[in-house]
Design an enzyme around this catalytic site. Structure first.
Site, PDB file in Angstrom:
ATOM      1  N   ASN A   1      -6.823  10.600  -0.694  1.00 51.02           N
ATOM      2  CA  ASN A   1      -6.906   9.497  -1.633  1.00 51.02           C
ATOM      3  C   ASN A   1      -6.440   9.927  -3.016  1.00 51.02           C
ATOM      4  OD1 ASN A   1      -7.800   7.463   0.056  1.00 51.02           O
ATOM      5  ND2 ASN A   1      -9.966   7.864  -0.310  1.00 51.02           N
TER       6      ASN A   1
ATOM      7  N   ASN B   1     -12.603   5.113   9.738  1.00 54.56           N
ATOM      8  CA  ASN B   1     -13.107   5.270   8.385  1.00 54.56           C
ATOM      9  C   ASN B   1     -14.025   4.084   8.087  1.00 54.56           C
ATOM     10  OD1 ASN B   1     -11.074   3.357   8.340  1.00 54.56           O
ATOM     11  ND2 ASN B   1     -10.023   4.170   6.584  1.00 54.56           N
TER      12      ASN B   1
ATOM     13  N   GLU C   1     -10.561   0.265  -2.203  1.00 54.60           N
ATOM     14  CA  GLU C   1     -10.497   1.450  -1.341  1.00 54.60           C
ATOM     15  C   GLU C   1     -11.284   2.610  -1.927  1.00 54.60           C
ATOM     16  OE1 GLU C   1      -7.326   2.755   1.099  1.00 54.60           O
ATOM     17  OE2 GLU C   1      -6.032   1.101   0.480  1.00 54.60           O
ATOM     18  N   ARG C   2     -12.036   3.232  -1.067  1.00 55.58           N
ATOM     19  CA  ARG C   2     -12.825   4.404  -1.426  1.00 55.58           C
ATOM     20  C   ARG C   2     -11.939   5.477  -2.050  1.00 55.58           C
ATOM     21  NH1 ARG C   2     -15.114   7.864   3.627  1.00 55.58           N
ATOM     22  NH2 ARG C   2     -12.969   7.399   4.196  1.00 55.58           N
TER      23      ARG C   2
ATOM     24  N   HIS D   1     -15.971   0.808   6.606  1.00 56.30           N
ATOM     25  CA  HIS D   1     -15.640  -0.427   5.899  1.00 56.30           C
ATOM     26  C   HIS D   1     -16.870  -1.318   5.803  1.00 56.30           C
ATOM     27  CE1 HIS D   1     -11.252   0.131   5.870  1.00 56.30           C
ATOM     28  NE2 HIS D   1     -11.468   0.778   7.008  1.00 56.30           N
TER      29      HIS D   1
ATOM     30  N   CYS E   1      -5.737   6.011   7.928  1.00 52.93           N
ATOM     31  CA  CYS E   1      -5.132   4.958   7.118  1.00 52.93           C
ATOM     32  C   CYS E   1      -4.122   4.215   7.986  1.00 52.93           C
ATOM     33  CB  CYS E   1      -4.445   5.545   5.885  1.00 52.93           C
ATOM     34  SG  CYS E   1      -3.574   4.320   4.904  1.00 52.93           S
ATOM     35  N   GLY E   2      -4.388   2.927   8.237  1.00 56.60           N
ATOM     36  CA  GLY E   2      -3.521   2.142   9.117  1.00 56.60           C
ATOM     37  C   GLY E   2      -2.130   1.936   8.559  1.00 56.60           C
ATOM     38  N   ASN E   3      -2.027   1.608   7.278  1.00 56.70           N
ATOM     39  CA  ASN E   3      -0.700   1.448   6.669  1.00 56.70           C
ATOM     40  C   ASN E   3       0.011   2.783   6.545  1.00 56.70           C
ATOM     41  OD1 ASN E   3      -0.735  -1.354   6.320  1.00 56.70           O
ATOM     42  ND2 ASN E   3      -1.881  -1.192   4.418  1.00 56.70           N
TER      43      ASN E   3
ATOM     44  N   ASN F   1     -15.114   1.849   2.073  1.00 57.26           N
ATOM     45  CA  ASN F   1     -14.111   0.890   1.643  1.00 57.26           C
ATOM     46  C   ASN F   1     -14.768  -0.487   1.686  1.00 57.26           C
ATOM     47  OD1 ASN F   1     -11.595   2.719   1.757  1.00 57.26           O
ATOM     48  ND2 ASN F   1     -12.501   2.982   3.775  1.00 57.26           N
TER      49      ASN F   1
ATOM     50  N   GLY G   1      -8.589  -1.698   6.778  1.00 59.90           N
ATOM     51  CA  GLY G   1      -9.455  -2.737   6.230  1.00 59.90           C
ATOM     52  C   GLY G   1      -9.157  -4.098   6.824  1.00 59.90           C
TER      53      GLY G   1
ATOM     54  N   CYS H   1      -4.626  -2.835   2.816  1.00 67.30           N
ATOM     55  CA  CYS H   1      -5.330  -1.778   3.542  1.00 67.30           C
ATOM     56  C   CYS H   1      -5.280  -2.129   5.020  1.00 67.30           C
ATOM     57  CB  CYS H   1      -6.775  -1.661   3.060  1.00 67.30           C
ATOM     58  SG  CYS H   1      -7.741  -0.421   3.963  1.00 67.30           S
ATOM     59  N   GLY H   2      -4.581  -1.328   5.811  1.00 67.72           N
ATOM     60  CA  GLY H   2      -4.408  -1.618   7.227  1.00 67.72           C
ATOM     61  C   GLY H   2      -5.700  -1.531   8.018  1.00 67.72           C
TER      62      GLY H   2
ATOM     63  N   ASN I   1       0.883  -1.169   0.000  1.00 69.15           N
ATOM     64  CA  ASN I   1       0.000   0.000   0.000  1.00 69.15           C
ATOM     65  C   ASN I   1       0.923   1.222   0.000  1.00 69.15           C
ATOM     66  OD1 ASN I   1      -2.719   0.959   2.283  1.00 69.15           O
ATOM     67  ND2 ASN I   1      -2.413   1.462   0.168  1.00 69.15           N
TER      68      ASN I   1
END
Length: 274
Positions: free
Chosen positions: A65, A158, A209-210, A160, A74-76, A191, A221, A218-219, A14
């Site tokens: 985005n 966010n 991903e949105r 999901h 965003c986790g990643n 997402n 996610g 996606c972290g 990612n």
């Protein structure tokens, strides 16, 4: 035109353009973000992140985005930000507080170089995710395109929408991802995670991903997928998530917080004129 320095990083495939506005000024509009994120005509990335000062935490990150829209978390991306800050000696703290639109998130750089993030407690009430359905949205049936799906919805800061499927590697993510992202049930879009159960300790996942499309990982996610798997009695709370770009460790711990662990890598540095 002004030259802006950037760093390209990725977390499990990612990828991100990271711009440090602690050291330089950079004001970007949606069209500039879109141009920089384009694969063939720009730098190329799933998202663009600005790192700046914060009055509430150690640092602040803003996440955009590839379509130019700003998102909450965003986790990643936050794993890459933590690694960038520590490697660049912008902090000596191994555990940081990062301000995001989803609140203050705490990544920790581990001794082996991986980054562990306390993603907080999942939000499960439909109106808070947000989803236009009452109560918890667990294994609910909706129609999208020419078929029905059973969805479980989770917010990790966010939104999901998690769907369990057979043989996710062959699933038509590009066909159904955008239909679900823009489904009228999701007022802020969503997402979408398509998940295959391997065992009680492992899942395989692909993400739409949105505002970006399918990504290698996606972290947030991965966290949502594990929460959804537990809620549907499919998997244990500690799980290994296999993604197109590699693997992530996710644990929905006894304190009800979700912890995400994985590698974050620098790819290259450069300068772009805008």
């Amino acid at each position: 035109m002004k030259a802006i320095s950037f760093v390209k990083m990725h977390g499990t495939g990612n990828d991100f353009i990271i711009i440090d506005v602690l050291k330089q000024k950079a004001t970007l509009g949606p069209e500039q973000v879109k141009q920089m994120c384009r694969r063939r005509l720009g730098i190329g990335s799933d998202q663009l992140i600005l790192i700046g000062p914060s009055r509430k935490a150690d640092f602040k990150m803003r996440i955009f985005n590839a379509d130019g829209g700003e998102v909450e978390m965003c986790g990643n991306g936050i794993r890459c930000v933590a690694k960038y800050l520590l490697d660049g000696k912008l902090t000596s703290k191994k555990t940081l507080e990062i301000e995001t639109l989803a609140g203050i998130v705490k990544p920790e750089v581990l001794k082996d170089g991986r980054v562990k993030v306390d993603m907080g407690t999942p939000i499960l009430e439909g109106n808070k995710i947000p989803v236009k359905l009452s109560g918890r949205v667990i294994n609910r049936t909706i129609k999208a395109g020419d078929r029905e799906f059973r969805i479980t919805c989770v917010s990790m800061g966010n939104p999901h929408c998690v769907i369990f499927v057979d043989k996710v590697g062959k699933f038509a993510v590009a066909q159904y991802g955008p239909i679900l992202e823009h489904h009228p049930l999701f007022p802020k879009r969503t997402n979408v995670e398509f998940v295959e159960r391997i065992s009680i300790k492992e899942i395989r996942m692909r993400t739409w991903e949105r505002g970006t499309g399918e990504t290698a990982a996606c972290g947030s996610g991965a966290c949502a997928a594990v929460v959804a798997g537990v809620l549907n009695s499919k998997i244990e709370r500690k799980n290994l998530v296999h993604l197109l770009g590699g693997e992530l460790g996710v644990e929905w711990a006894k304190d009800e917080h979700v912890y995400l662990t994985g590698h974050a890598e620098e790819v290259f540095r450069g300068e772009v004129r805008i």
